[in-house]
Design an enzyme around this catalytic site. Structure first.
Site, PDB file in Angstrom:
ATOM      1  N   SER A  29      49.130  37.760  41.719  1.00  0.00           N
ATOM      2  CA  SER A  29      48.647  39.135  41.931  1.00  0.00           C
ATOM      3  C   SER A  29      49.508  39.918  42.902  1.00  0.00           C
ATOM      4  O   SER A  29      49.709  39.501  44.044  1.00  0.00           O
ATOM      5  CB  SER A  29      47.254  39.147  42.536  1.00  0.00           C
ATOM      6  OG  SER A  29      46.425  38.192  41.975  1.00  0.00           O
ATOM      7  N   HIS A  60      48.723  42.386  37.070  1.00  0.00           N
ATOM      8  CA  HIS A  60      49.616  41.485  36.333  1.00  0.00           C
ATOM      9  C   HIS A  60      50.179  42.219  35.136  1.00  0.00           C
ATOM     10  O   HIS A  60      49.452  42.903  34.431  1.00  0.00           O
ATOM     11  CB  HIS A  60      48.850  40.261  35.827  1.00  0.00           C
ATOM     12  CG  HIS A  60      48.483  39.296  36.898  1.00  0.00           C
ATOM     13  ND1 HIS A  60      47.738  38.178  36.661  1.00  0.00           N
ATOM     14  CD2 HIS A  60      48.757  39.287  38.211  1.00  0.00           C
ATOM     15  CE1 HIS A  60      47.560  37.522  37.781  1.00  0.00           C
ATOM     16  NE2 HIS A  60      48.168  38.178  38.748  1.00  0.00           N
ATOM     17  N   HIS A  82      44.021  32.954  34.105  1.00  0.00           N
ATOM     18  CA  HIS A  82      43.171  32.218  35.040  1.00  0.00           C
ATOM     19  C   HIS A  82      41.979  31.609  34.313  1.00  0.00           C
ATOM     20  O   HIS A  82      41.514  32.151  33.313  1.00  0.00           O
ATOM     21  CB  HIS A  82      42.625  33.166  36.114  1.00  0.00           C
ATOM     22  CG  HIS A  82      43.691  33.841  36.920  1.00  0.00           C
ATOM     23  ND1 HIS A  82      44.301  35.002  36.515  1.00  0.00           N
ATOM     24  CD2 HIS A  82      44.252  33.510  38.111  1.00  0.00           C
ATOM     25  CE1 HIS A  82      45.205  35.356  37.416  1.00  0.00           C
ATOM     26  NE2 HIS A  82      45.196  34.475  38.396  1.00  0.00           N
ATOM     27  N   TYR A  84      39.048  31.756  35.394  1.00  0.00           N
ATOM     28  CA  TYR A  84      37.893  32.662  35.538  1.00  0.00           C
ATOM     29  C   TYR A  84      37.843  33.740  34.462  1.00  0.00           C
ATOM     30  O   TYR A  84      36.847  34.435  34.318  1.00  0.00           O
ATOM     31  CB  TYR A  84      37.843  33.298  36.939  1.00  0.00           C
ATOM     32  CG  TYR A  84      38.997  34.204  37.322  1.00  0.00           C
ATOM     33  CD1 TYR A  84      39.165  35.448  36.736  1.00  0.00           C
ATOM     34  CD2 TYR A  84      39.896  33.807  38.296  1.00  0.00           C
ATOM     35  CE1 TYR A  84      40.217  36.272  37.102  1.00  0.00           C
ATOM     36  CE2 TYR A  84      40.949  34.619  38.671  1.00  0.00           C
ATOM     37  CZ  TYR A  84      41.107  35.855  38.077  1.00  0.00           C
ATOM     38  OH  TYR A  84      42.144  36.654  38.435  1.00  0.00           O
ATOM     39  N   GLU A  85      38.936  33.890  33.712  1.00  0.00           N
ATOM     40  CA  GLU A  85      38.916  34.824  32.586  1.00  0.00           C
ATOM     41  C   GLU A  85      38.271  34.184  31.364  1.00  0.00           C
ATOM     42  O   GLU A  85      38.175  34.824  30.314  1.00  0.00           O
ATOM     43  CB  GLU A  85      40.344  35.245  32.229  1.00  0.00           C
ATOM     44  CG  GLU A  85      41.075  35.962  33.343  1.00  0.00           C
ATOM     45  CD  GLU A  85      42.567  36.088  33.038  1.00  0.00           C
ATOM     46  OE1 GLU A  85      42.899  36.686  32.005  1.00  0.00           O
ATOM     47  OE2 GLU A  85      43.375  35.582  33.819  1.00  0.00           O
ATOM     48  N   ALA A 112      48.031  34.806  45.735  1.00  0.00           N
ATOM     49  CA  ALA A 112      47.289  35.510  46.783  1.00  0.00           C
ATOM     50  C   ALA A 112      46.129  34.602  47.183  1.00  0.00           C
ATOM     51  O   ALA A 112      45.532  33.955  46.330  1.00  0.00           O
ATOM     52  CB  ALA A 112      46.759  36.828  46.236  1.00  0.00           C
ATOM     53  N   MET A 210      42.281  31.217  43.442  1.00  0.00           N
ATOM     54  CA  MET A 210      41.703  30.894  42.132  1.00  0.00           C
ATOM     55  C   MET A 210      42.774  30.508  41.112  1.00  0.00           C
ATOM     56  O   MET A 210      42.590  30.709  39.919  1.00  0.00           O
ATOM     57  CB  MET A 210      40.909  32.091  41.609  1.00  0.00           C
ATOM     58  CG  MET A 210      39.795  32.552  42.546  1.00  0.00           C
ATOM     59  SD  MET A 210      39.023  34.068  41.965  1.00  0.00           S
ATOM     60  CE  MET A 210      38.081  34.567  43.418  1.00  0.00           C
ATOM     61  N   SER A 211      43.881  29.956  41.575  1.00  0.00           N
ATOM     62  CA  SER A 211      44.963  29.640  40.621  1.00  0.00           C
ATOM     63  C   SER A 211      45.768  28.446  41.107  1.00  0.00           C
ATOM     64  O   SER A 211      45.321  27.684  41.955  1.00  0.00           O
ATOM     65  CB  SER A 211      45.888  30.859  40.486  1.00  0.00           C
ATOM     66  OG  SER A 211      46.583  31.099  41.685  1.00  0.00           O
ATOM     67  N   ASN A 234      43.791  38.444  52.698  1.00  0.00           N
ATOM     68  CA  ASN A 234      42.526  38.836  53.356  1.00  0.00           C
ATOM     69  C   ASN A 234      42.015  37.618  54.112  1.00  0.00           C
ATOM     70  O   ASN A 234      42.464  36.494  53.871  1.00  0.00           O
ATOM     71  CB  ASN A 234      41.493  39.248  52.294  1.00  0.00           C
ATOM     72  CG  ASN A 234      41.231  38.129  51.294  1.00  0.00           C
ATOM     73  OD1 ASN A 234      42.045  37.915  50.374  1.00  0.00           O
ATOM     74  ND2 ASN A 234      40.151  37.411  51.471  1.00  0.00           N
ATOM     75  N   HIS A 246      39.165  43.525  45.671  1.00  0.00           N
ATOM     76  CA  HIS A 246      40.369  43.172  44.912  1.00  0.00           C
ATOM     77  C   HIS A 246      41.488  44.168  45.216  1.00  0.00           C
ATOM     78  O   HIS A 246      42.660  43.798  45.295  1.00  0.00           O
ATOM     79  CB  HIS A 246      40.043  43.153  43.414  1.00  0.00           C
ATOM     80  CG  HIS A 246      41.197  42.739  42.547  1.00  0.00           C
ATOM     81  ND1 HIS A 246      41.865  41.538  42.717  1.00  0.00           N
ATOM     82  CD2 HIS A 246      41.816  43.355  41.514  1.00  0.00           C
ATOM     83  CE1 HIS A 246      42.840  41.441  41.815  1.00  0.00           C
ATOM     84  NE2 HIS A 246      42.834  42.542  41.072  1.00  0.00           N
TER      85      HIS A 246
HETATM   86  N1  HPA Z   1      39.082  33.928  47.823  1.00  0.00           N
HETATM   87  C1  HPA Z   1      39.528  33.462  46.624  1.00  0.00           C
HETATM   88  N2  HPA Z   1      40.614  33.907  46.036  1.00  0.00           N
HETATM   89  C2  HPA Z   1      41.318  34.865  46.676  1.00  0.00           C
HETATM   90  C3  HPA Z   1      40.929  35.392  47.908  1.00  0.00           C
HETATM   91  C4  HPA Z   1      39.740  34.888  48.516  1.00  0.00           C
HETATM   92  O1  HPA Z   1      39.323  35.300  49.614  1.00  0.00           O
HETATM   93  N3  HPA Z   1      41.841  36.332  48.271  1.00  0.00           N
HETATM   94  C5  HPA Z   1      42.772  36.347  47.275  1.00  0.00           C
HETATM   95  N4  HPA Z   1      42.450  35.480  46.312  1.00  0.00           N
END
Ligand code: HPA
Length: 271
Positions: A29, A60, A82, A84-85, A112, A210-211, A234, A246
């Site tokens: 990302s 993306h 991903h 999650y998709e 990220a 998440m990847s 973050n 996001h």
């Molecule tokens: N949690 C999960 N995935 C992420 C985060 C997070 O805080 N930040 C960027 N991807």
């Protein structure tokens, strides 16, 4: 599966005029701008590549970009799919089979991630020393190509000690601060609850995303050396007293991109 990988490989080779990538990069990302740093780029949209999974998340684009940086021949995958998709783990790792089929022996993954380690700040870069698979799926389950010969793969030093040293040296030389730590992969798509983040901190996670983990497992199966860098976009939920968005993740990723490009350049020069 091998038949489809072969088709993808032959398509790519037909575009490459003998160019043979040494290093593959899978970037996440907001970090797609890395491709702009390549010399003599050849960009092929995922859409045009037979059997390649198409991406569908904001930030993306979905391109393979071949080119050179610091004298190394690169294959950059900008954009990934991903779990999650709702995509299968086989789709998620398909590009790694393709990377292997092209003879690439070094894979760099970036992502990220939310910072769990209380010393981390948004915008920090973290060298991944190890990971925790909290996805409850694994690309090796059931075997590859119907051959169940892939159980019990050793995951000691999954993130190459040799490559990590090179990256640490590059960071020191360039005076770019580089954190190090453990990346934990969770399914998503929601961000974690503060209670989950607290639990993961006890597990030993420094960052959460998440990847990446499925691709790294498959790369190790193919005996590809792996280097991983997380951009801490973050602080994970509950670490800071604010909500996660996001948009913010993408923004901070963008802001850290220049630093990451420089760092990867230094790493590639040292390879
Ligand atoms: N949690 C999960 N995935 C992420 C985060 C997070 O805080 N930040 C960027 N991807």
């Amino acid at each position: 599966m091998m038949a489809t990988v072969k088709e993808t490989k032959e398509f790519l080779e037909s575009k490459l005029n003998g160019f043979r990538p040494d290093v593959a990069l899978i970037v996440g990302s907001g970090l797609n701008g890395l491709a702009a740093a390549l010399d003599k780029p050849l960009k092929i949209p995922y859409d045009e590549v037979p059997n390649f999974p198409k991406v569908s998340v904001a930030g993306h684009t979905g391109d393979i970009v071949f080119g050179e940086l610091e004298g190394k021949k690169l294959m950059m995958l900008c954009g990934r799919v991903h779990l999650y998709e709702g995509r299968s783990v086989a789709e998620v790792v398909y590009p790694v089979h393709v990377i292997d089929s092209l003879g690439v022996k070094v894979l760099v993954v970036t992502n990220a991630a939310g910072g769990i380690n209380p010393q981390f700040n948004p915008g920090d870069l973290m060298l991944i020393e190890d990971h925790i698979n909290h996805l409850a799926v694994n690309p090796l389950v059931g075997g590859i190509n119907g051959e169940n010969t892939v159980r019990f793969l050793d995951m000691t030093a999954a993130y190459s000690t040799r490559l990590r040293e090179k990256m640490e040296n590059a960071a020191e030389k360039l005076q770019i601060p580089l954190r190090r730590g453990v990346y934990l992969a969770t399914l998503g798509p929601n961000y974690e609850t503060p209670a989950e983040v607290k639990a993961f901190a006890w597990h030993g996670a420094d960052a959460i995303g998440m990847s990446t983990v499925p691709e790294v497992i498959l790369a190790r199966y193919h005996n590809i050396e792996v280097l991983g860098v997380s951009c801490i976009t973050n602080l994970a939920a509950g670490i800071a007293l604010r909500r996660l968005s996001h948009e913010e993740v993408l923004e901070v990723g963008k802001a850290a991109e220049g630093k990451l490009v420089k760092l990867l350049g230094g790493f590639l020069a040292a390879l």
